[in-house]
Design a protein around this motif. Structure first.
Motif, mmCIF file in Angstrom:
data_model
loop_
_atom_site.group_PDB
_atom_site.id
_atom_site.type_symbol
_atom_site.label_atom_id
_atom_site.label_comp_id
_atom_site.label_asym_id
_atom_site.label_seq_id
_atom_site.Cartn_x
_atom_site.Cartn_y
_atom_site.Cartn_z
ATOM 1 N N ARG A 210 0.872 -1.223 -0.176
ATOM 2 C CA ARG A 210 0.028 -0.137 0.007
ATOM 3 C C ARG A 210 0.890 1.176 0.175
ATOM 4 O O ARG A 210 0.339 2.321 -0.485
ATOM 5 N N VAL A 240 -2.792 -4.917 -1.735
ATOM 6 C CA VAL A 240 -2.774 -4.159 -3.104
ATOM 7 C C VAL A 240 -3.640 -5.325 -4.355
ATOM 8 O O VAL A 240 -4.045 -4.825 -5.084
ATOM 9 N N ASP A 242 -5.939 -7.351 -3.110
ATOM 10 C CA ASP A 242 -7.410 -7.159 -2.845
ATOM 11 C C ASP A 242 -7.981 -5.796 -3.426
ATOM 12 O O ASP A 242 -9.225 -5.670 -3.753
ATOM 13 N N ALA A 243 -7.037 -4.855 -3.355
ATOM 14 C CA ALA A 243 -7.718 -3.275 -3.911
ATOM 15 C C ALA A 243 -7.590 -3.504 -5.472
ATOM 16 O O ALA A 243 -8.134 -2.377 -6.208
ATOM 17 N N TRP A 245 -4.981 -3.551 -7.619
ATOM 18 C CA TRP A 245 -3.928 -2.946 -8.021
ATOM 19 C C TRP A 245 -3.009 -3.758 -8.992
ATOM 20 O O TRP A 245 -2.545 -3.631 -9.994
#
Lengths: 323, 275
Positions: A210, A240, A242-243, A245
């Motif tokens: 992150r 990241v 999970d996000a 990215w």
């Protein structure tokens, strides 16, 4: 004679680095038992050249099957080919614990009704018994186990054994491959857009978390990875992935990949327990994080307390300078 | 067996595992202090459970959980598994569970699945779902071994799956290729964290969980000499702490340029950058 069989993984007619590491581990066991190492190779082409390389790394014999239909990994056909060959009475069968090897090894073990020790980090022979070490509980404990039975299956974690040359004959022997594909049909193969070099196999890994602030900042990590050389792969923290990215294939940690590279560079990763589970066994760990109290520093060899946005480009520039 | 458009009989293999992230090894022996361990549902088994629920939402059917346990897991975990969407949970208590040996686990689970299938008067499960591996021992072989013991086709490391009539279609990501595969049911599929994101249960599901059956199967009833075949294949000699002690050196200097230079020099002199 107690011979050892080693599955040599290739891609597009080229041996994977992990295959040579497996040859070295197989050689260790075969030498202790007074047996030979036989490599098993399935490839679309180029088996003669690869057999020569396998000979250089310790294969007395190379059982090689050429098949365009099996250029890509076809689990049931591969499992049958390896199990048929291994059924000839090998003491131990080695696989690289690559994504393919992790899929293939249990299938072969099942066919041979044999014990399988997965993802081991050390192998040896003590009083004629095969003894292996494997990390359990997220790499926080190393278990030493004997593998029992008439035939033993072992998958070896990439990067934990250094491939060593040990010239043997590498005599090429044709391997008959099964004609039918089995009960599972491969309907389609799609390029996943992932990296050519899997993060689990790369000797150098640069991982971002992150602290990279936004997905577009990954170009910075790509440049750092390029400056570290062609055998560097990118990894990512769960946060990241999970996000959204980064792709899941890059995730390092308990619910992602376990890596044991020579050098692991954690950039903007705080070091949650579940991340440490995936990279704790790296040889050298570098951490870059702006929070001096981040838990990642507790497992790092070298830490830089600072903003990744400022530190990473400077590291890249420094690495690009002629040495 | 599944007819076109008929409902699915799904079994999910569940491991109640120690919570690795909260585990403290005994400083003297390096052995994990399992006496004070916290337990949880194995991460990937939560994905298997979620996938079963999604398939049931599309096709209808029944989801039964089965777990080999050394001793009774904490009740809140059993309720959690039921709240996530199991219709019933079968526990198979057996001392052999302590070894964590994949061969033993798979043999007993397969025998239990046959026994439970007989309870429901089924010829076979349509689908057995497992996690790719468990987060404690990370063997990754129970799924394929259960498939073999049941004589059904294994599809491992599936990232996406669906059932059409009596066919399962799954995507498996192997390095930089996605293999789209299909097989005729029954099948065993293993899944991981990439497959789905488990949902949190609604209040209603949590309340209903307490009324769903939890059945304890005695291994005495398991057929086909299963337990005689269930021999341990790996013998544990001992455990040690991870070998390397970290240097934990903070690289400082006059601003980021200087720090970067020092780190690169250090790595170069340690031979980390040569391959």
């Amino acid at each position: 004679m107690p011979n050892v069989l080693a599955f040599a993984e290739q891609r597009d007619g080229k041996l994977r680095r992990a295959s040579l590491e497996v040859m070295t581990a197989a050689r260790t066991v075969a030498d202790a038992l007074g047996g030979e190492v036989h490599a098993l190779l399935i490839a679309p082409r180029n088996t003669a050249a690869m057999a020569a390389d396998l000979g250089r790394y310790g294969a007395d014999k190379v059982l090689a099957g050429e098949s365009a239909a099996l250029a890509q990994y076809v689990p049931e056909a591969y499992a049958r080919a390896v199990a048929d060959a291994a059924g000839a009475g090998y003491h131990t069968v080695f696989f690289p614990a690559s994504p393919m090897g992790k899929d293939l090894a249990p299938r072969v073990a099942v066919r041979l009704d044999a014990a399988l020790a997965s993802d081991v980090t050390a192998v040896g022979v003590e009083s004629g018994e095969l003894v292996v070490t494997r990390p359990i509980y997220g790499g926080r404990i190393f278990a030493t186990v004997t593998v029992e039975g008439a035939c033993r299956i072992v998958s070896l974690r990439p990067n934990v054994v250094r491939a060593a040359e040990s010239a043997k004959a590498g005599t090429l022997q044709p391997l008959a491959l099964p004609a039918e594909a089995g009960r599972t049909k491969v309907r389609e193969l799609k390029a996943a857009g992932g990296a050519k070099l899997d993060v689990a196999e790369a000797p150098i890994v640069v991982s971002g978390g992150r602290g990279m602030k936004a997905p577009e900042n990954w170009s910075m990590l790509e440049e750092l990875a390029a400056a570290l050389g062609g055998s560097c792969a990118l990894g990512a923290s769960r946060a990241v992935v999970d996000a959204g990215w980064r792709p899941h294939s890059e995730q390092v940690g308990q619910t992602g990949k376990t890596v044991s590279p020579q050098l692991y560079v954690a950039v903007g990763i705080s070091g949650a327990m579940q991340h440490l589970a995936g990279m704790r066994s790296a040889k050298t760990i570098v951490a870059i994080n702006k929070d001096a109290d981040a838990p990642i520093f507790k497992v790092a060899d070298f830490g830089i307390v600072g903003d990744a946005m400022e530190v990473v480009p400077r590291l890249t520039a420094e690495l690009k300078k002629p040495r | 067996m599944t007819e076109a458009g008929s409902e699915l009989a799904i079994a999910v293999c569940i491991k109640f595992t120690v919570d690795v992230n909260r585990l403290r090894p005994d400083p003297a022996t390096a052995a994990p202090d399992l006496g004070h361990a916290h337990y949880r549902i194995n991460d990937f088994d939560e994905n298997a459970l979620e996938e079963a629920v999604r398939l049931k939402e599309r096709h209808g059917g029944r989801i039964v959980g089965v777990s080999l346990v050394e001793r009774e897991p904490p009740r809140e975990l059993l309720l959690r598994a039921l709240a996530a969407g199991l219709d019933a949970l079968y526990l198979v208590p057996h001392a052999a569970a302590a070894s964590g040996d994949a061969f033993v686990t798979a043999t007993i689970l397969a025998a239990a699945l046959e026994e439970i299938g007989a309870v429901y008067e089924m010829v076979s499960w349509d689908l057995v779902l497992c996690g790719d591996a468990s987060c404690d021992t990370y063997d990754g072989q129970v799924g394929p071994r259960v498939a073999e013991a049941l004589g059904i086709v294994p599809i491992t490391y599936a990232t996406r799956l669906d059932v059409r009539d009596d066919t399962i279609v799954a995507e498996r990501t192997i390095e930089d290729y996605v293999h789209v595969v299909e097989a005729t049911l029954p099948a065993l599929v293993t899944v991981g964290s990439e497959t789905n994101k488990p949902r949190l249960p609604h209040l209603r599901q949590i309340m209903d969980a307490g009324r769903k059956p939890i059945v304890r199967l005695t291994t005495a009833g398991l057929g086909r000499g299963a337990l005689d075949r269930a021999r341990a294949t790996l013998e544990l000699l001992g455990v040690t702490a991870p070998p390397s002690a970290r240097r934990r050196m903070v690289v400082g200097g006059n601003g980021p340029d200087d720090v970067a230079r020092k780190l690169v020099r250090q790595l170069q002199s340690d031979g980390e950058l040569t391959q």
